[in-house]
Design a protein around this motif. Structure first.
Motif, short mmCIF file in Angstrom:
data_model
loop_
_atom_site.label_atom_id
_atom_site.label_comp_id
_atom_site.label_asym_id
_atom_site.label_seq_id
_atom_site.Cartn_x
_atom_site.Cartn_y
_atom_site.Cartn_z
N TRP A 17 -5.04 14.37 0.54
CA TRP A 17 -4.84 13.15 -0.25
C TRP A 17 -3.69 13.33 -1.22
CZ3 TRP A 17 -5.09 12.43 -5.54
CH2 TRP A 17 -5.57 13.51 -6.28
N TYR A 18 -2.90 12.27 -1.42
CA TYR A 18 -1.89 12.28 -2.48
C TYR A 18 -1.98 11.02 -3.32
CZ TYR A 18 1.57 8.71 -1.44
OH TYR A 18 2.19 7.51 -1.30
N SER A 19 -2.41 9.90 -2.72
CA SER A 19 -2.50 8.66 -3.49
C SER A 19 -3.80 8.66 -4.28
CB SER A 19 -2.48 7.47 -2.53
OG SER A 19 -2.93 6.32 -3.20
N GLU A 20 -3.70 8.23 -5.54
CA GLU A 20 -4.92 8.13 -6.35
C GLU A 20 -5.95 7.25 -5.67
OE1 GLU A 20 -1.91 7.63 -7.37
OE2 GLU A 20 -1.49 9.04 -9.00
N LYS A 21 -5.44 6.31 -4.86
CA LYS A 21 -6.35 5.41 -4.15
C LYS A 21 -7.29 6.21 -3.24
CE LYS A 21 -4.91 2.95 -0.64
NZ LYS A 21 -3.92 2.09 0.00
N ALA A 22 -6.75 7.27 -2.61
CA ALA A 22 -7.57 8.06 -1.70
C ALA A 22 -8.65 8.81 -2.48
CB ALA A 22 -6.70 9.03 -0.91
N GLN A 37 0.83 -1.21 0.00
CA GLN A 37 0.00 0.00 0.00
C GLN A 37 0.86 1.25 0.00
OE1 GLN A 37 -3.66 0.77 1.93
NE2 GLN A 37 -3.42 -1.07 3.16
N CYS A 38 0.80 2.04 -1.07
CA CYS A 38 1.40 3.37 -1.07
C CYS A 38 2.86 3.35 -0.65
CB CYS A 38 0.63 4.31 -0.16
SG CYS A 38 -1.09 4.46 -0.60
N ILE A 39 3.64 2.44 -1.17
CA ILE A 39 5.07 2.40 -0.82
C ILE A 39 5.85 3.03 -1.97
CG2 ILE A 39 6.93 0.93 0.01
CD1 ILE A 39 4.28 0.50 1.51
N GLY A 82 -6.79 5.60 7.89
CA GLY A 82 -5.60 5.84 7.07
C GLY A 82 -4.55 6.66 7.78
N CYS A 83 -3.65 7.22 6.98
CA CYS A 83 -2.46 7.86 7.53
C CYS A 83 -2.77 9.13 8.31
CB CYS A 83 -1.48 8.14 6.40
SG CYS A 83 -0.89 6.61 5.63
N CYS A 84 -3.92 9.77 8.07
CA CYS A 84 -4.23 10.98 8.84
C CYS A 84 -4.50 10.64 10.30
CB CYS A 84 -5.39 11.74 8.22
SG CYS A 84 -6.92 10.83 8.18
N VAL A 143 -10.25 10.91 5.89
CA VAL A 143 -9.56 9.74 5.36
C VAL A 143 -8.29 10.19 4.66
CG1 VAL A 143 -9.77 7.91 3.64
CG2 VAL A 143 -11.78 8.63 4.93
N GLY A 144 -7.25 9.41 4.75
CA GLY A 144 -6.19 9.60 3.78
C GLY A 144 -4.85 10.05 4.28
N CYS A 145 -4.17 10.68 3.36
CA CYS A 145 -2.71 10.74 3.34
C CYS A 145 -2.18 12.04 3.94
CB CYS A 145 -2.26 10.71 1.88
SG CYS A 145 -3.37 9.80 0.78
N ASN A 146 -0.86 12.13 3.98
CA ASN A 146 -0.15 13.41 4.04
C ASN A 146 0.30 13.73 2.62
OD1 ASN A 146 0.89 12.38 7.12
ND2 ASN A 146 0.13 14.45 6.87
N SER A 196 -7.59 1.30 8.72
CA SER A 196 -6.75 1.81 7.63
C SER A 196 -7.64 2.42 6.56
CB SER A 196 -5.91 0.67 7.04
OG SER A 196 -6.68 -0.03 6.10
N CYS A 197 -7.01 3.05 5.56
CA CYS A 197 -7.84 3.76 4.58
C CYS A 197 -8.59 2.81 3.67
CB CYS A 197 -7.00 4.75 3.78
SG CYS A 197 -5.85 3.96 2.67
N VAL A 198 -8.32 1.50 3.77
CA VAL A 198 -9.17 0.57 3.01
C VAL A 198 -10.27 0.00 3.91
CG1 VAL A 198 -7.54 -0.05 1.20
CG2 VAL A 198 -7.42 -1.23 3.38
#
Ligand code: SF4
Length: 302
Positions: free
Chosen positions: A225-230, A12-14, A150-152, A119-122, A191-193
């Motif tokens: 969000w940065y990942s298209e998944k988010a 995931q997002c690596i 998720g990461c937030c 939800v989501g990323c940095n 997690s974000c999933v």
């Protein structure tokens, strides 16, 4: 920090550059999924039947790596923080005495005016954590319960929002409800999933009230969000009837048709749309306005 002996990843997002970053220290970079192998990484083909033995091997590698740690380069900023985690629909229903009725009553009374899933990323386009944390803080002030995935989650935890004492930062209604249950005003839902858990909770509430998910006083947001998944998860929320905020636009602005559809057109189709707003205070106001509208439509106080 220079204090990490091993980074162990699945898929995931690596970012591939993690191998080079780990190489700046003694950190071993270990991949575990055949579909996501990285040049320069130590790879384990993890299989369910052998996972325990393989995990022990990985831990042994990390333990061996401790001796290679260069103490002159260790820099651990800040202090550890406590968080309360592990919430899911089953545990929430159990905490409520086996039924959603107390939650529905709190929503009807306005103690909890609504809920927003963050939800989501940095994202390097934002000051680290700034958008994730500020939005959660603004929402709980307005008696809006926040569920994070998720990461937030890390951002909310570092900001002290995920301990029961965080009710001091919440509005009076949310403070009362969370205080009586001994839970934080920002609940970690996985997690974000794991967002399907949040949608499932919305479905349970909608069924209990006899309305559509799009009628509920709820919203979603992926502020950094940065990942298209988010962004794709945001589409899942909109398609489920949930008004969804993004802190910056997806790469769709080249098409006026697609942009108009995302911002307005879905409203007629599924009762929800995207909204883009980079300012957390304004984003909280937009979500608050939506929740207010939905509450009034249900015959509840604003
Ligand atoms: S929150 Fe974002 S960065 Fe984190 S795992 Fe999910 S998509 Fe990836």
């Amino acid at each position: 920090t220079g204090a990490v002996e091993a980074v162990v990843v699945d898929y995931q997002c690596i970012m591939p550059s993690m191998v080079q970053i780990s190489g700046c220290y003694h950190t071993k970079f270990i991949t575990t999924a055949n579909k996501a192998r990285f040049t320069g990484a130590i790879h384990f083909d993890i299989q369910p039947a052998t996972a325990l033995a393989q995990a022990k091997e990985i831990i042994a590698l990390a333990v061996d790596g401790y001796a290679e740690r260069d103490r002159s380069r260790v820099n651990i900023p800040g202090k550890p923080v406590d968080i309360m985690t592990g919430f899911c629909n089953e545990s929430v229903v159990k905490a409520l005495g086996g039924t959603l009725e107390p939650l529905i009553a709190a929503i009807k009374s306005g103690d909890i005016r609504g809920a927003v899933g963050i939800v989501g990323c940095n994202n390097p386009k934002f000051q680290h954590d700034s958008m994730n944390v500020a939005l959660a803080q603004e929402l709980i002030k307005k008696d809006i319960l926040v569920l994070v995935t998720g990461c937030c989650t890390t951002a909310a935890g570092k900001a002290g929002l995920m301990v029961p004492s965080a009710i001091e930062m919440a509005g009076p209604g949310l403070r009362k409800v969370c205080g009586s249950l001994g839970i934080p005003p920002v609940l970690h839902y996985g997690s974000c999933v794991d967002n399907s858990r949040i949608i499932h909770l919305c479905a349970l509430l909608a069924n209990a009230l006899g309305v559509d998910i799009s009628d509920l006083p709820v919203g979603a947001s992926s502020p950094e969000w940065y990942s298209e998944k988010a962004a794709a998860i945001g589409m899942y929320a909109v398609a489920s009837g949930i008004y969804t905020h993004l802190g910056h636009p997806p790469h769709i602005l080249g098409s006026k048709v697609v942009t108009d559809l995302a911002l307005h057109g879905f409203e007629d189709l599924v009762g929800a749309s995207f909204v883009i707003e980079p300012d957390p205070v304004k984003a909280a106001e937009l979500l608050d306005t939506r929740i207010r509208t939905k509450r009034l439509a249900l015959g509840l106080s604003a």
